[in-house]
Design a protein around this motif. Structure first.
Motif, PDB file in Angstrom:
ATOM      1  N   VAL A 104     -50.200 -28.537  14.356  1.00 18.16           N
ATOM      2  CA  VAL A 104     -49.267 -28.342  13.244  1.00 18.16           C
ATOM      3  C   VAL A 104     -50.030 -28.256  11.920  1.00 18.16           C
ATOM      4  O   VAL A 104     -49.731 -27.409  11.074  1.00 18.16           O
ATOM      5  N   VAL A 105     -51.025 -29.106  11.758  1.00 19.84           N
ATOM      6  CA  VAL A 105     -51.799 -29.128  10.518  1.00 19.84           C
ATOM      7  C   VAL A 105     -52.643 -27.858  10.387  1.00 19.84           C
ATOM      8  O   VAL A 105     -52.711 -27.257   9.313  1.00 19.84           O
ATOM      9  N   VAL A 106     -53.257 -27.427  11.488  1.00 15.42           N
ATOM     10  CA  VAL A 106     -54.065 -26.204  11.458  1.00 15.42           C
ATOM     11  C   VAL A 106     -53.172 -24.992  11.177  1.00 15.42           C
ATOM     12  O   VAL A 106     -53.553 -24.103  10.411  1.00 15.42           O
ATOM     13  N   THR A 107     -51.985 -24.975  11.749  1.00 19.98           N
ATOM     14  CA  THR A 107     -51.036 -23.889  11.477  1.00 19.98           C
ATOM     15  C   THR A 107     -50.635 -23.888  10.005  1.00 19.98           C
ATOM     16  O   THR A 107     -50.599 -22.829   9.363  1.00 19.98           O
ATOM     17  N   LEU A 108     -50.356 -25.064   9.462  1.00 15.27           N
ATOM     18  CA  LEU A 108     -50.001 -25.174   8.042  1.00 15.27           C
ATOM     19  C   LEU A 108     -51.140 -24.672   7.163  1.00 15.27           C
ATOM     20  O   LEU A 108     -50.912 -23.930   6.197  1.00 15.27           O
ATOM     21  N   LEU A 109     -52.371 -25.036   7.508  1.00 15.23           N
ATOM     22  CA  LEU A 109     -53.519 -24.563   6.740  1.00 15.23           C
ATOM     23  C   LEU A 109     -53.652 -23.048   6.863  1.00 15.23           C
ATOM     24  O   LEU A 109     -53.895 -22.351   5.864  1.00 15.23           O
ATOM     25  N   GLY A 110     -53.484 -22.512   8.067  1.00 14.77           N
ATOM     26  CA  GLY A 110     -53.549 -21.064   8.259  1.00 14.77           C
ATOM     27  C   GLY A 110     -52.501 -20.343   7.424  1.00 14.77           C
ATOM     28  O   GLY A 110     -52.787 -19.323   6.785  1.00 14.77           O
ATOM     29  N   LEU A 111     -51.287 -20.879   7.407  1.00  9.40           N
ATOM     30  CA  LEU A 111     -50.225 -20.271   6.599  1.00  9.40           C
ATOM     31  C   LEU A 111     -50.549 -20.359   5.109  1.00  9.40           C
ATOM     32  O   LEU A 111     -50.273 -19.418   4.356  1.00  9.40           O
ATOM     33  N   SER A 112     -51.162 -21.468   4.695  1.00  6.91           N
ATOM     34  CA  SER A 112     -51.519 -21.578   3.274  1.00  6.91           C
ATOM     35  C   SER A 112     -52.638 -20.600   2.925  1.00  6.91           C
ATOM     36  O   SER A 112     -52.642 -20.030   1.838  1.00  6.91           O
ATOM     37  N   PHE A 113     -53.576 -20.367   3.855  1.00  8.57           N
ATOM     38  CA  PHE A 113     -54.610 -19.349   3.630  1.00  8.57           C
ATOM     39  C   PHE A 113     -53.976 -17.957   3.514  1.00  8.57           C
ATOM     40  O   PHE A 113     -54.388 -17.144   2.690  1.00  8.57           O
ATOM     41  N   ILE A 114     -52.984 -17.685   4.337  1.00  7.43           N
ATOM     42  CA  ILE A 114     -52.274 -16.400   4.245  1.00  7.43           C
ATOM     43  C   ILE A 114     -51.591 -16.284   2.886  1.00  7.43           C
ATOM     44  O   ILE A 114     -51.648 -15.230   2.243  1.00  7.43           O
ATOM     45  N   ALA A 115     -50.963 -17.363   2.431  1.00  7.02           N
ATOM     46  CA  ALA A 115     -50.301 -17.346   1.121  1.00  7.02           C
ATOM     47  C   ALA A 115     -51.304 -17.073   0.006  1.00  7.02           C
ATOM     48  O   ALA A 115     -51.016 -16.296  -0.918  1.00  7.02           O
ATOM     49  N   VAL A 116     -52.490 -17.667   0.102  1.00  6.43           N
ATOM     50  CA  VAL A 116     -53.523 -17.400  -0.906  1.00  6.43           C
ATOM     51  C   VAL A 116     -53.880 -15.915  -0.887  1.00  6.43           C
ATOM     52  O   VAL A 116     -53.945 -15.270  -1.941  1.00  6.43           O
ATOM     53  N   GLY A 117     -54.104 -15.372   0.295  1.00  7.85           N
ATOM     54  CA  GLY A 117     -54.472 -13.958   0.411  1.00  7.85           C
ATOM     55  C   GLY A 117     -53.385 -13.028  -0.112  1.00  7.85           C
ATOM     56  O   GLY A 117     -53.662 -12.080  -0.854  1.00  7.85           O
ATOM     57  N   VAL A 118     -52.151 -13.301   0.259  1.00  5.31           N
ATOM     58  CA  VAL A 118     -51.048 -12.445  -0.183  1.00  5.31           C
ATOM     59  C   VAL A 118     -50.894 -12.505  -1.696  1.00  5.31           C
ATOM     60  O   VAL A 118     -50.753 -11.468  -2.352  1.00  5.31           O
ATOM     61  N   THR A 119     -50.938 -13.707  -2.256  1.00  8.63           N
ATOM     62  CA  THR A 119     -50.775 -13.815  -3.709  1.00  8.63           C
ATOM     63  C   THR A 119     -51.970 -13.256  -4.461  1.00  8.63           C
ATOM     64  O   THR A 119     -51.841 -12.855  -5.617  1.00  8.63           O
ATOM     65  N   MET A 120     -53.124 -13.198  -3.801  1.00  8.79           N
ATOM     66  CA  MET A 120     -54.320 -12.647  -4.448  1.00  8.79           C
ATOM     67  C   MET A 120     -54.278 -11.120  -4.435  1.00  8.79           C
ATOM     68  O   MET A 120     -54.555 -10.487  -5.450  1.00  8.79           O
ATOM     69  N   TYR A 121     -53.950 -10.546  -3.306  1.00  8.29           N
ATOM     70  CA  TYR A 121     -54.072  -9.095  -3.160  1.00  8.29           C
ATOM     71  C   TYR A 121     -52.798  -8.312  -3.467  1.00  8.29           C
ATOM     72  O   TYR A 121     -52.839  -7.096  -3.515  1.00  8.29           O
ATOM     73  N   ASN A 122     -51.679  -8.989  -3.709  1.00  4.49           N
ATOM     74  CA  ASN A 122     -50.481  -8.244  -4.126  1.00  4.49           C
ATOM     75  C   ASN A 122     -50.322  -8.272  -5.640  1.00  4.49           C
ATOM     76  O   ASN A 122     -49.321  -7.805  -6.162  1.00  4.49           O
ATOM     77  N   HIS A 123     -51.328  -8.843  -6.333  1.00  8.01           N
ATOM     78  CA  HIS A 123     -51.349  -8.883  -7.803  1.00  8.01           C
ATOM     79  C   HIS A 123     -50.123  -9.587  -8.373  1.00  8.01           C
ATOM     80  O   HIS A 123     -49.574  -9.165  -9.391  1.00  8.01           O
ATOM     81  N   GLY A 124     -49.698 -10.652  -7.716  1.00  4.82           N
ATOM     82  CA  GLY A 124     -48.569 -11.439  -8.191  1.00  4.82           C
ATOM     83  C   GLY A 124     -48.975 -12.342  -9.340  1.00  4.82           C
ATOM     84  O   GLY A 124     -50.108 -12.290  -9.835  1.00  4.82           O
ATOM     85  N   PRO A 125     -48.063 -13.200  -9.754  1.00  5.23           N
ATOM     86  CA  PRO A 125     -48.338 -14.106 -10.871  1.00  5.23           C
ATOM     87  C   PRO A 125     -49.500 -15.060 -10.559  1.00  5.23           C
ATOM     88  O   PRO A 125     -49.603 -15.580  -9.446  1.00  5.23           O
ATOM     89  N   LEU A 126     -50.343 -15.289 -11.536  1.00  8.07           N
ATOM     90  CA  LEU A 126     -51.499 -16.161 -11.363  1.00  8.07           C
ATOM     91  C   LEU A 126     -51.072 -17.576 -10.986  1.00  8.07           C
ATOM     92  O   LEU A 126     -51.706 -18.215 -10.141  1.00  8.07           O
ATOM     93  N   ASN A 127     -49.994 -18.079 -11.582  1.00  7.16           N
ATOM     94  CA  ASN A 127     -49.539 -19.433 -11.263  1.00  7.16           C
ATOM     95  C   ASN A 127     -49.181 -19.578  -9.787  1.00  7.16           C
ATOM     96  O   ASN A 127     -49.442 -20.619  -9.179  1.00  7.16           O
ATOM     97  N   THR A 128     -48.594 -18.559  -9.213  1.00  3.56           N
ATOM     98  CA  THR A 128     -48.248 -18.592  -7.790  1.00  3.56           C
ATOM     99  C   THR A 128     -49.521 -18.633  -6.947  1.00  3.56           C
ATOM    100  O   THR A 128     -49.613 -19.392  -5.979  1.00  3.56           O
ATOM    101  N   HIS A 129     -50.498 -17.824  -7.323  1.00  2.00           N
ATOM    102  CA  HIS A 129     -51.770 -17.801  -6.607  1.00  2.00           C
ATOM    103  C   HIS A 129     -52.477 -19.150  -6.720  1.00  2.00           C
ATOM    104  O   HIS A 129     -52.985 -19.683  -5.726  1.00  2.00           O
ATOM    105  N   LEU A 130     -52.504 -19.718  -7.905  1.00  2.00           N
ATOM    106  CA  LEU A 130     -53.151 -21.013  -8.097  1.00  2.00           C
ATOM    107  C   LEU A 130     -52.436 -22.117  -7.316  1.00  2.00           C
ATOM    108  O   LEU A 130     -53.082 -23.023  -6.766  1.00  2.00           O
ATOM    109  N   THR A 131     -51.127 -22.039  -7.232  1.00  2.00           N
ATOM    110  CA  THR A 131     -50.369 -23.010  -6.433  1.00  2.00           C
ATOM    111  C   THR A 131     -50.750 -22.893  -4.961  1.00  2.00           C
ATOM    112  O   THR A 131     -50.956 -23.908  -4.284  1.00  2.00           O
ATOM    113  N   ALA A 132     -50.872 -21.677  -4.465  1.00  2.00           N
ATOM    114  CA  ALA A 132     -51.278 -21.475  -3.066  1.00  2.00           C
ATOM    115  C   ALA A 132     -52.687 -22.014  -2.827  1.00  2.00           C
ATOM    116  O   ALA A 132     -52.952 -22.642  -1.790  1.00  2.00           O
ATOM    117  N   ILE A 133     -53.586 -21.788  -3.772  1.00  2.00           N
ATOM    118  CA  ILE A 133     -54.955 -22.327  -3.653  1.00  2.00           C
ATOM    119  C   ILE A 133     -54.907 -23.852  -3.622  1.00  2.00           C
ATOM    120  O   ILE A 133     -55.583 -24.489  -2.797  1.00  2.00           O
TER     121      ILE A 133
END
Length: 167
Positions: A104-133
């Motif tokens: 469960v923890v590894v899955t949560l980390l994987g999903l958070s890594f995906i969130a970082v990638g999506v918020t980084m490469y879709n040029h979304g708001p910086l605050n959203t990207h920083l929250t994901a990081i």
């Protein structure tokens, strides 16, 4: 990246590891999983890759002080295929290093890594990207501090083998 953000992330990770050092109940008993030296090496290498990626994006001048880093910094900041690979590979290496930890923890980390990638490469708001990081950093630190047992040479290897056989 605001300096306060970096300080808060580092302080949170330090607090989690301090908890491990001060409380006997940590790692969390039955939820504790074996952690081998290979796992430790993979997580360390992957984490360093992720830190370098963030450094190339947010602390260019600091990373530029390292000889030969100009090409890396340029590749990351062009936000193209090279940048994506330079993010995905270290993230995958971290997850591979954590493969024996709580699913469960590894899955949560994987999903958070995906969130970082999506918020980084879709040029979304910086605050959203920083929250994901921030979430990714906290989940990674919590996984290591609360669930991973310290490498114990032969014992860790035997437990890891048993863990793999059970799955």
């Amino acid at each position: 990246m605001p300096p306060l953000f970096s300080i808060a992330l580092i302080a949170t990770a330090v607090a989690l590891f301090a908890t491990r050092l001060t409380l006997r109940a940590v790692p969390l008993g039955s939820r504790e999983r074996a952690f081998t030296y290979v796992d430790l090496a993979l997580v360390t290498i992957g984490t360093l890759g992720l830190v370098l990626h963030c450094g190339a994006m947010f602390y260019r001048s600091t990373l530029a002080a390292v000889p030969g880093s100009a090409g890396y910094i340029t590749a990351v900041n062009q936000m193209g295929t090279a940048s994506i690979v330079l993010y995905i590979v270290p993230a995958a290496v971290v997850l591979i290093g954590l493969r024996r930890q709580q699913p469960v923890v590894v899955t949560l980390l994987g999903l958070s890594f995906i969130a970082v990638g999506v918020t980084m490469y879709n040029h979304g708001p910086l605050n959203t990207h920083l929250t994901a990081i921030f979430i990714s950093g906290v989940v990674l630190a919590a996984t290591l501090a609360l669930f991973a047992s310290r490498p114990n040479t032969a014992k860790a290897g035997r437990e890891a083998t048993r863990s793999v056989r059970r799955q």
